[in-house]
Design an enzyme around this catalytic site. Structure first.
Site, PDB file in Angstrom:
ATOM      1  N   GLY A   1     -57.500 -66.226  28.837  1.00 54.23           N
ATOM      2  CA  GLY A   1     -58.409 -67.365  28.822  1.00 54.23           C
ATOM      3  C   GLY A   1     -59.701 -67.091  29.581  1.00 54.23           C
ATOM      4  O   GLY A   1     -60.344 -66.049  29.409  1.00 54.23           O
TER       5      GLY A   1
ATOM      6  N   ASP B   1     -50.485 -82.503  17.703  1.00 48.29           N
ATOM      7  CA  ASP B   1     -51.906 -82.742  17.944  1.00 48.29           C
ATOM      8  C   ASP B   1     -52.098 -83.204  19.380  1.00 48.29           C
ATOM      9  O   ASP B   1     -51.413 -84.131  19.843  1.00 48.29           O
ATOM     10  CB  ASP B   1     -52.434 -83.814  16.986  1.00 48.29           C
ATOM     11  CG  ASP B   1     -52.460 -83.334  15.537  1.00 48.29           C
ATOM     12  OD1 ASP B   1     -52.604 -82.116  15.322  1.00 48.29           O
ATOM     13  OD2 ASP B   1     -52.335 -84.182  14.635  1.00 48.29           O
TER      14      ASP B   1
ATOM     15  N   ASN C   1     -48.914 -70.181  23.291  1.00 43.91           N
ATOM     16  CA  ASN C   1     -49.893 -69.295  23.922  1.00 43.91           C
ATOM     17  C   ASN C   1     -49.139 -68.196  24.666  1.00 43.91           C
ATOM     18  O   ASN C   1     -48.427 -68.478  25.629  1.00 43.91           O
ATOM     19  CB  ASN C   1     -50.744 -70.119  24.901  1.00 43.91           C
ATOM     20  CG  ASN C   1     -51.799 -69.289  25.617  1.00 43.91           C
ATOM     21  OD1 ASN C   1     -51.530 -68.193  26.070  1.00 43.91           O
ATOM     22  ND2 ASN C   1     -52.995 -69.852  25.731  1.00 43.91           N
TER      23      ASN C   1
ATOM     24  N   GLY D   1     -49.993 -65.785  26.737  1.00 40.78           N
ATOM     25  CA  GLY D   1     -50.335 -65.612  28.149  1.00 40.78           C
ATOM     26  C   GLY D   1     -49.722 -66.700  29.010  1.00 40.78           C
ATOM     27  O   GLY D   1     -49.148 -66.440  30.080  1.00 40.78           O
TER      28      GLY D   1
ATOM     29  N   ASP E   1     -50.605 -78.252  30.225  1.00 43.12           N
ATOM     30  CA  ASP E   1     -51.940 -78.377  29.645  1.00 43.12           C
ATOM     31  C   ASP E   1     -52.910 -78.072  30.768  1.00 43.12           C
ATOM     32  O   ASP E   1     -52.829 -78.662  31.853  1.00 43.12           O
ATOM     33  CB  ASP E   1     -52.199 -79.771  29.067  1.00 43.12           C
ATOM     34  CG  ASP E   1     -53.394 -79.723  28.115  1.00 43.12           C
ATOM     35  OD1 ASP E   1     -53.301 -79.039  27.088  1.00 43.12           O
ATOM     36  OD2 ASP E   1     -54.435 -80.348  28.416  1.00 43.12           O
ATOM     37  N   SER E   2     -53.779 -77.126  30.507  1.00 40.71           N
ATOM     38  CA  SER E   2     -54.643 -76.655  31.579  1.00 40.71           C
ATOM     39  C   SER E   2     -55.994 -76.269  31.023  1.00 40.71           C
ATOM     40  O   SER E   2     -56.162 -76.080  29.818  1.00 40.71           O
ATOM     41  CB  SER E   2     -53.997 -75.455  32.284  1.00 40.71           C
ATOM     42  OG  SER E   2     -53.646 -74.464  31.344  1.00 40.71           O
TER      43      SER E   2
END
Length: 213
Positions: A162, A46, A16, A18, A75-76
Site C-alpha cells: 500500500g 460493497d 488483500n 499484504g 479496514d484501514s
C-alpha cells in the site's frame, strides 16, 4: 461485556494478500485457526460505510454470515491533513484495478504539490486501522488504532504494501516501506504495544477478545 473467542476457525475477511499476511502473523500467538475469505471463496461486500469502523463491520459481518464462523476484518487507510483527510476510506480505491499503489502514491504527492504542501509540517498524515470481530449471531467487537507521521517523496523501500513507502512514522527515520514485518507490526506482548496502526488496534482486540496459546 466483550465476548471472547476461545478457539477454533476464524475467517480473515480480506482478499488483500499484504493485509492477510500481517493479520495472520498477528494471530499466530492466539488460539485460533485463521482461514482467509479468499480460500473459502467468499465474495467481497460493497464497502458503503463512511468510516473505517463501519467498513470493517460490513466486511466482518458479511464473512461471518456467509461462513457460519467468527470473522475478523480490517479496514484501514491513509489520512493526509492537507488533503482534508483524503484518501481516507477511499485509500484502496485510489489504486488502480490491479491494486498497484504506485499511481495512488503519485496522486497523493501530486495533490500535495498542487496545494504547495512541500514543508514537512505541511505533510502530516495518519494511518488508521479499524478491526472488527463478528460472530454469525450478529455480535460484533470493534477497535481502532492510529499512528501519526508524515508523507515523504520519492517512495522509500520495497517492504510492506500500500502506501507504506511514502509514510514515515513520527519519531522514526525510515518509512514503513523500509521496515521489516517485525519492526512494523510486531507486538511486544509484555509491554502491550506495537508500532503500526494495525498492531495498535490488534493489541486492543487481543486484550478483550482473544486467548493466548
Amino acid at each position: 461485556m466483550a465476548r471472547r473467542l476461545e478457539g477454533g476457525k476464524l475467517v480473515v475477511a480480506t482478499h488483500n494478500p499484504g493485509k492477510l499476511r500481517e493479520i495472520r502473523e498477528l494471530l499466530a500467538p492466539f488460539r485460533v485457526e485463521p482461514v482467509s475469505a479468499g480460500e473459502l471463496g467468499l465474495p467481497e461486500p460493497d464497502e458503503t460505510g463512511t468510516t473505517f469502523a463501519e467498513n470493517a463491520r460490513i466486511k466482518a459481518a458479511a464473512a461471518a454470515l456467509a461462513s457460519g464462523l467468527p470473522a475478523l476484518a480490517d479496514d484501514s487507510g491513509l489520512a493526509v491533513w492537507a488533503l482534508h483527510g483524503a484518501p481516507g476510506v477511499f485509500s484502496a480505491r485510489w489504486a488502480n484495478a490491479g491494486k498497484d499503489f504506485l499511481p495512488a502514491m503519485a496522486r497523493v504527492e501530486a495533490e500535495l504539490a498542487a496545494r504547495g504542501a512541500v514543508a514537512p509540517g505541511q505533510r502530516i498524515a495518519r494511518f488508521v486501522a479499524a478491526l472488527c470481530l463478528a460472530w454469525p449471531d450478529g455480535h460484533v467487537e470493534t477497535v481502532e488504532g492510529t499512528i501519526d507521521g508524515a508523507i515523504v517523496w520519492p517512495p522509500r523501500g520495497d517492504l510492506g504494501f500500500g502506501y507504506d513507502p511514502i509514510f514515515r512514522p513520527e519519531g522514526e527515520a525510515r518509512t514503513f516501506g523500509e521496515m521489516s514485518a517485525q519492526e512494523k507490526h510486531g507486538v511486544d506482548w509484555d509491554a502491550g504495544r506495537g508500532l503500526s496502526h494495525r498492531a495498535r488496534a490488534f493489541v486492543k482486540l487481543a486484550e478483550t477478545c482473544l486467548v493466548r496459546r
